[in-house]
Design an enzyme around this catalytic site. Structure first.
Site: not given
Ligand code: FAD
Length: 362
Positions: A166, A247, A352
């Protein structure tokens, strides 16, 4: 290219937790020129920049964000064959799960266990998303980034991404590099990865034997989605636990000797299940413990509530906004869970999701 900066934009509806205040300034960047213009705009005003994808891994504080939030939305998907691999390049603003579905539909192996993870393609390398024995780092070939200091783009090879559990350089240095696109190396006609015990169980594999006919990529994807649904780890507005960031804590990585001592202590104390305390190898001299196992044995059960926030009724690792909660309430609950684990086991859990202006409670 057009730069349309909005003021006082509510962020809560743009996050899966649905909490937090507004962005002082907000812009959507569909392409690189808009992103560069937005970064220059913020730089001219001395404002910090926050990058937003699908908002599924962010906790926004109640006072919001005093800076420019850039919603990353570059689109585009391309599959091209290169030697033994298929290179899949997707824009940062593409949604991750449909991309997995398309890869599986085309018979491209490498991301099937990552089905159902919410969020954008651009965020997948940031925390090296992972689930059910697979992680983004397994297939990321290059990450196209824009360096916010030089405003130059470059293709970071996987080896330069510093991927860990992670973790990546992108996460360790927030705001330093913006992901524009990610290229994954997939295996055409490859078999699914079925190494995770829970996934094997879901597919009906016995302890030792694999079935004579291996499951298809899509059967594995479907099995992963079933497992995720049972844990409320899919985004489903009909699910009572749907307002979460997945998580909330990562699994703690500790020295093998420390884990062995803890197990011995719990056995001596007669803690139920101490014998089978989960501990997976995590590099030389290190093991990864299960945060969920520790939380449950620290006395926090699924469905535990504190007013408008609570622990998911289906997964003790997910903290949930039960409706109308504040970031302060969520972080107080997080501190309680973390403190309970620390008091009981002497282990500090790390958060996380990323915090944007949320209260420091530990
Ligand atoms: C129901 C649920 C289940 C999940 N299950 C998992 C799982 O199984 N495994 C797992 O690893 N994660 C899981 N996650 C966490 C999440 O889905 C991941 O971390 C996902 O990759 C976040 O994507 P996002 O676009 O929503 O990022 P955001 O929440 O918008 O951003 C997260 C981080 O990434 C940065 N970021 C976003 N876009 C960019 C970009 N283009 N360039 C640079 N930085 C950027 C942001 O600044 C922030 O620091 C889960 C979340 C939820 C709600």
């Amino acid at each position: 290219m057009s730069l349309r900066i909005a003021d006082e934009t509510p962020l809560a509806p743009l996050t899966t937790l649905g909490i937090g205040g507004p962005a002082r300034h907000f812009v959507t960047a569909d392409d690189e020129p808009t992103l560069v213009a937005a970064l220059e705009w913020a730089r001219d005003r001395g404002l910090p920049v926050y990058l937003l994808g699908g908002g599924s891994n962010v906790v926004v504080g109640d006072d919001g964000v005093d800076g420019l939030v850039v919603h990353m939305a570059p689109r585009g998907i391309r599959f091209r064959r290169e030697g033994d691999f298929t290179c899949l390049t997707a824009g940062a603003g593409e949604t991750w799960d449909p991309l997995v579905t398309e890869a599986v539909r085309r018979g491209e192996a490498g991301v099937e266990c990552l089905a159902g993870i919410p969020g954008s393609v651009g965020a997948t390398p940031v925390q090296n998303v992972g689930a059910y024995g697979q992680e983004a780092a397994d297939t990321v070939l290059t990450v196209r980034v824009l360096d916010t200091a030089t405003l130059r783009t470059t293709d970071l090879p996987s080896a330069a991404c510093g991927f860990g559990y992670r973790d990546s350089v992108l996460r360790r240095e927030p705001g330093r590099m913006v992901v524009l696109a990610v290229t994954f190396a997939l295996t055409p006609g490859g078999g699914p990865k079925v190494e995770y015990d829970e996934l094997r169980g879901e597919l009906g594999w016995s302890e030792v034997d694999a079935p004579a006919v291996p499951p298809s990529l899509d059967e594995v994807r479907e099995a992963v989605l079933r497992l995720r649904r049972r844990k409320s780890m899919l985004l489903d507005p009909a699910d009572e636990n749907h307002r979460s960031a997945g998580s909330f804590f990562t699994n703690p990585v500790v020295a093998t000797a420390a884990a062995a001592r803890l197990k011995e202590r719990l056995r001596a104390e007669g803690v139920p299940g101490a014998e089978s305390m989960p501990a997976h190898a995590a590099g030389s001299g290190l093991v990864k413990l299960s945060a969920a196992w520790l939380i449950e044995r620290a006395g926090i059960a699924r469905g535990y509530r504190q007013g408008r926030v609570g622990v998911s009724t289906r997964h003790v690792l997910a903290l949930v906004n039960l409706g109308g909660a504040t970031a302060a309430e969520l972080m107080t609950l997080a501190a309680y869970v973390r403190g309970s684990v620390h008091d009981r086991f002497g282990i500090s859990l790390d958060m996380e999701p990323v915090c944007w202006g949320c209260p420091k409670v530990w």
